[in-house]
Design a protein around this motif. Structure first.
Motif, PDB file in Angstrom:
ATOM      1  N   VAL A   1       0.862  -1.185   0.000  1.00  0.00           N
ATOM      2  CA  VAL A   1       0.000   0.000   0.000  1.00  0.00           C
ATOM      3  C   VAL A   1       0.896   1.233   0.000  1.00  0.00           C
ATOM      4  O   VAL A   1       1.628   1.475   0.956  1.00  0.00           O
ATOM      5  CB  VAL A   1      -0.923   0.025   1.236  1.00  0.00           C
ATOM      6  N   THR A   2       0.853   2.022  -1.077  1.00  0.00           N
ATOM      7  CA  THR A   2       1.701   3.204  -1.171  1.00  0.00           C
ATOM      8  C   THR A   2       0.871   4.481  -1.092  1.00  0.00           C
ATOM      9  O   THR A   2      -0.330   4.493  -1.356  1.00  0.00           O
ATOM     10  CB  THR A   2       2.532   3.208  -2.466  1.00  0.00           C
ATOM     11  N   TYR A   3       1.580   5.553  -0.734  1.00  0.00           N
ATOM     12  CA  TYR A   3       0.950   6.864  -0.576  1.00  0.00           C
ATOM     13  C   TYR A   3       2.016   7.926  -0.793  1.00  0.00           C
ATOM     14  O   TYR A   3       3.199   7.691  -0.493  1.00  0.00           O
ATOM     15  CB  TYR A   3       0.344   6.997   0.829  1.00  0.00           C
ATOM     16  N   THR A   4       1.637   9.083  -1.295  1.00  0.00           N
ATOM     17  CA  THR A   4       2.576  10.186  -1.460  1.00  0.00           C
ATOM     18  C   THR A   4       2.525  11.056  -0.211  1.00  0.00           C
ATOM     19  O   THR A   4       1.642  11.884  -0.019  1.00  0.00           O
ATOM     20  CB  THR A   4       2.247  11.025  -2.703  1.00  0.00           C
ATOM     21  N   TYR A   5       3.509  10.826   0.664  1.00  0.00           N
ATOM     22  CA  TYR A   5       3.606  11.565   1.915  1.00  0.00           C
ATOM     23  C   TYR A   5       4.228  12.939   1.675  1.00  0.00           C
ATOM     24  O   TYR A   5       4.883  13.189   0.665  1.00  0.00           O
ATOM     25  CB  TYR A   5       4.509  10.824   2.904  1.00  0.00           C
ATOM     26  N   MET A   6       4.061  13.816   2.649  1.00  0.00           N
ATOM     27  CA  MET A   6       4.796  15.069   2.735  1.00  0.00           C
ATOM     28  C   MET A   6       5.543  15.050   4.069  1.00  0.00           C
ATOM     29  O   MET A   6       4.952  14.714   5.096  1.00  0.00           O
ATOM     30  CB  MET A   6       3.860  16.271   2.674  1.00  0.00           C
ATOM     31  N   THR A   7       6.817  15.398   4.058  1.00  0.00           N
ATOM     32  CA  THR A   7       7.604  15.258   5.276  1.00  0.00           C
ATOM     33  C   THR A   7       8.531  16.450   5.500  1.00  0.00           C
ATOM     34  O   THR A   7       8.870  17.184   4.580  1.00  0.00           O
ATOM     35  CB  THR A   7       8.498  14.000   5.232  1.00  0.00           C
ATOM     36  N   PHE A   8       8.936  16.595   6.749  1.00  0.00           N
ATOM     37  CA  PHE A   8      10.105  17.378   7.101  1.00  0.00           C
ATOM     38  C   PHE A   8      11.256  16.378   7.270  1.00  0.00           C
ATOM     39  O   PHE A   8      11.200  15.500   8.145  1.00  0.00           O
ATOM     40  CB  PHE A   8       9.900  18.126   8.420  1.00  0.00           C
ATOM     41  N   GLY A   9      12.244  16.462   6.399  1.00  0.00           N
ATOM     42  CA  GLY A   9      13.449  15.666   6.586  1.00  0.00           C
ATOM     43  C   GLY A   9      13.284  14.177   6.445  1.00  0.00           C
ATOM     44  O   GLY A   9      13.868  13.420   7.228  1.00  0.00           O
ATOM     45  N   ASP A  10      12.473  13.714   5.503  1.00  0.00           N
ATOM     46  CA  ASP A  10      12.396  12.284   5.166  1.00  0.00           C
ATOM     47  C   ASP A  10      11.735  11.416   6.221  1.00  0.00           C
ATOM     48  O   ASP A  10      11.841  10.188   6.142  1.00  0.00           O
ATOM     49  CB  ASP A  10      13.787  11.689   4.903  1.00  0.00           C
ATOM     50  N   GLN A  11      11.072  11.970   7.228  1.00  0.00           N
ATOM     51  CA  GLN A  11      10.570  11.105   8.284  1.00  0.00           C
ATOM     52  C   GLN A  11       9.318  11.669   8.922  1.00  0.00           C
ATOM     53  O   GLN A  11       9.036  12.865   8.843  1.00  0.00           O
ATOM     54  CB  GLN A  11      11.640  10.906   9.366  1.00  0.00           C
ATOM     55  N   ILE A  12       8.561  10.767   9.571  1.00  0.00           N
ATOM     56  CA  ILE A  12       7.368  11.132  10.334  1.00  0.00           C
ATOM     57  C   ILE A  12       7.478  10.491  11.718  1.00  0.00           C
ATOM     58  O   ILE A  12       7.662   9.287  11.819  1.00  0.00           O
ATOM     59  CB  ILE A  12       6.083  10.644   9.640  1.00  0.00           C
ATOM     60  N   PRO A  13       7.353  11.288  12.802  1.00  0.00           N
ATOM     61  CA  PRO A  13       7.310  12.744  12.799  1.00  0.00           C
ATOM     62  C   PRO A  13       8.637  13.339  12.330  1.00  0.00           C
ATOM     63  O   PRO A  13       9.641  12.634  12.265  1.00  0.00           O
ATOM     64  CB  PRO A  13       7.043  13.094  14.269  1.00  0.00           C
ATOM     65  N   GLY A  14       8.618  14.631  11.993  1.00  0.00           N
ATOM     66  CA  GLY A  14       9.838  15.291  11.563  1.00  0.00           C
ATOM     67  C   GLY A  14      10.888  15.280  12.659  1.00  0.00           C
ATOM     68  O   GLY A  14      10.595  15.009  13.828  1.00  0.00           O
ATOM     69  N   PRO A  15      12.130  15.558  12.312  1.00  0.00           N
ATOM     70  CA  PRO A  15      13.212  15.510  13.304  1.00  0.00           C
ATOM     71  C   PRO A  15      12.913  16.355  14.540  1.00  0.00           C
ATOM     72  O   PRO A  15      12.391  17.468  14.432  1.00  0.00           O
ATOM     73  CB  PRO A  15      14.413  16.070  12.532  1.00  0.00           C
ATOM     74  N   MET A  16      13.243  15.808  15.711  1.00  0.00           N
ATOM     75  CA  MET A  16      13.085  16.594  16.930  1.00  0.00           C
ATOM     76  C   MET A  16      14.122  17.710  16.947  1.00  0.00           C
ATOM     77  O   MET A  16      15.307  17.476  16.723  1.00  0.00           O
ATOM     78  CB  MET A  16      13.240  15.739  18.191  1.00  0.00           C
ATOM     79  N   ILE A  17      13.663  18.920  17.223  1.00  0.00           N
ATOM     80  CA  ILE A  17      14.545  20.057  17.460  1.00  0.00           C
ATOM     81  C   ILE A  17      14.698  20.189  18.973  1.00  0.00           C
ATOM     82  O   ILE A  17      13.700  20.195  19.701  1.00  0.00           O
ATOM     83  CB  ILE A  17      13.957  21.348  16.866  1.00  0.00           C
ATOM     84  N   ARG A  18      15.937  20.280  19.456  1.00  0.00           N
ATOM     85  CA  ARG A  18      16.164  20.343  20.905  1.00  0.00           C
ATOM     86  C   ARG A  18      17.030  21.547  21.225  1.00  0.00           C
ATOM     87  O   ARG A  18      18.173  21.645  20.761  1.00  0.00           O
ATOM     88  CB  ARG A  18      16.833  19.059  21.374  1.00  0.00           C
TER      89      ARG A  18
END
Length: 361
Positions: A95-112
Motif C-alpha cells: 500500500v503506497t501513498y505520497t507523503y509530505m515530510t520534514f526531513g524524510d521522516q514522520i514525525p519530523g526531526p526533533m529540534i532540541r
C-alpha cells in the motif's frame, strides 16, 4: 460545493481580514500557490492504481534517533535546517501513498534547544515538489509561529530567527492554506525547549508521533492510495498511525527499541492530528509521570494510566521497567489499534520479577 470562483472567494475573505492564509496561520508568499486540490484529492478506486515505486524505503522515524540532552549552562545560537519533501512510501506492505515530510521522516526531526537560545531556522522546499510549504512552531512568539517568514515554493530556501523564551515540548507543522491535508500527510514534529536547569537524567529517551491519514481505499487495500479530502472533512480516517506507518515500530516491521529491567525512560509524544485526540496509554505499565501539554515548567501528574493529548499538542511521560516483556504504546480508542495501525512497542529485557508479576502459579 460553492459556485463562487475561488479567486472571488479569496478576495472577499481578504477584504474581511480572514484570507485563506490567515486562517492557516500564515501569509502567502509571492508565487506560493498550491496546485488545485481537486486534481490531487479526487477519490479513485485504489484497484485502478497499482502500488507505485517508492522514493524511500522507510518513512517512519527511528524513535531513538533524537538529539542528546543539553549539558550547557549558557544560551547559544542554534542552527537548524529543514527540508520539505513529497515522497512515495509504503503505509504497509503493498500500500503506497505520497507523503509530505520534514526531513524524510514522520514525525519530523526533533529540534532540541535550551530556554534562552536563539534558533536560526533554514527551511528548503525541495526542487521537484508540487506544493509550497512552511513551518509553524508553537515555541515561537511571532506571526504564524514563523509560518509567514518561512513560506517557500519548490526550490526556494528561507531563513528566520527566533528566541526560545519558554520551556516545554511543542509541535511544529506545515501551515499553508491546506494545512490539514499537509499535516495528515506527515508534516509535523516536535521542538523541545529544555528549562535552564535541564531535565532529570534517565536511561533512555524515545520519540513518537501520531497522526491520521485519509485515503481513497480501505485499510490494507493493495495499491496506491490517493488523498481523500471528503473523508478528512468528515474526520473519518483510513489509518491512524504511529510514526507514519502501520505498526512501524514493532518487531514485525522495523523492530522495537528496548530497555532493561531497572531502567528508566522518557517518552516524547506529539499528536499531529489534524483532527483526532489521542488517549495515550502504555499497555503493560502506567506512566510514572506525565507533563500534559508538554508543560515541563510545572509539576507532573503521577501514575497515569491514559493521558489525553489533543491534536496540535504534545506530552512528556516517564516509565520504568520492573519486569520483562513488551510495553505497547497505543491510542486507547482501541479500534484505531485493531483496525487502523496505531501501535508501537518498547521491549523490556531482563530477568523475571515474580514479586511484581508471576505469569504462572
Amino acid at each position: 460545493m460553492s459556485t463562487i470562483p475561488t479567486a472571488t472567494r479569496r478576495r472577499v475573505l481578504e477584504a474581511l481580514g480572514v484570507g485563506t492564509a490567515a486562517l492557516a496561520g500564515c501569509a502567502s508568499a509571492p508565487g506560493a500557490r498550491e496546485q488545485p486540490t481537486e486534481e490531487k484529492t479526487t477519490p479513485q478506486e485504489p484497484a485502478m492504481n497499482a502500488a507505485q515505486q517508492t522514493d524511500i524505503d522507510r518513512i517512519a522515524a527511528d524513535p531513538t534517533a533524537i538529539p542528546d540532552p543539553i549539558d550547557r549552562s549558557e544560551p547559544k545560537t542554534v542552527s537548524v535546517e529543514m527540508t520539505t519533501k513529497e515522497q512515495v512510501a509504503e503505509i504497509e506492505p503493498g500500500v503506497t501513498y505520497t507523503y509530505m515530510t520534514f526531513g524524510d521522516q514522520i514525525p519530523g526531526p526533533m529540534i532540541r534547544v535550551r530556554r534562552g537560545d536563539t534558533v536560526e531556522l533554514t527551511i528548503t522546499n525541495e526542487e521537484g515538489n508540487s506544493m509550497p510549504h512552511n513551518i509553524d512552531l508553537h515555541a515561537v512568539r511571532g506571526p504564524g509561529g514563523g509560518a509567514e517568514a518561512s513560506m517557500v515554493t519548490p526550490g526556494q530556501t528561507k531563513t528566520f530567527r527566533f528566541k526560545a523564551t519558554y520551556p516545554g515540548a511543542f509541535i511544529y507543522h506545515c501551515a499553508v492554506p491546506n494545512l490539514d491535508m499537509h499535516i495528515s500527510s506527515g508534516m509535523f514534529g516536535m521542538i523541545l525547549v529544555e528549562p535552564e536547569d535541564g531535565l532529570p537524567e534517565v536511561d533512555h529517551e524515545f520519540y513518537f508521533g501520531q497522526h491520521e491519514l485519509y485515503t481513497t481505499g480501505d485499510a490494507g487495500e493493495k495499491g496506491h492510495h490517493d488523498f481523500d479530502m471528503e473523508a478528512m472533512v468528515a474526520e473519518d480516517p483510513t489509518y491512524v498511525l504511529m510514526n507514519g506507518e502501520k505498526y512501524a515500530i514493532t518487531p514485525d516491521r522495523y523492530g522495537a527499541p528496548s530497555m532493561s529491567v531497572g531502567d528508566t525512560a522518557r517518552v516524547y509524544f506529539v499528536a499531529g492530528g489534524p483532527n483526532l485526540d489521542s488517549s495515550f496509554h502504555p499497555i503493560g505499565s502506567v506512566w510514572d509521570e506525565v507533563w500534559q501539554q508538554g508543560s515541563i515548567a510545572g509539576p507532573p501528574n503521577k501514575f497515569v494510566q491514559t493521558t489525553p493529548v489533543k491534536p496540535g499538542s504534545c506530552a512528556i511521560a516517564t516509565l520504568h521497567a520492573e519486569v520483562p516483556g513488551p510495553i505497547k504504546l497505543v491510542d486507547h480508542a482501541l479500534s484505531r489499534v485493531a483496525r487502523k495501525g496505531m501501535m508501537a512497542i518498547i521491549n523490556r529485557e531482563g530477568d523475571a520479577n515474580p514479586d511484581v508479576f508471576q505469569p504462572e502459579v
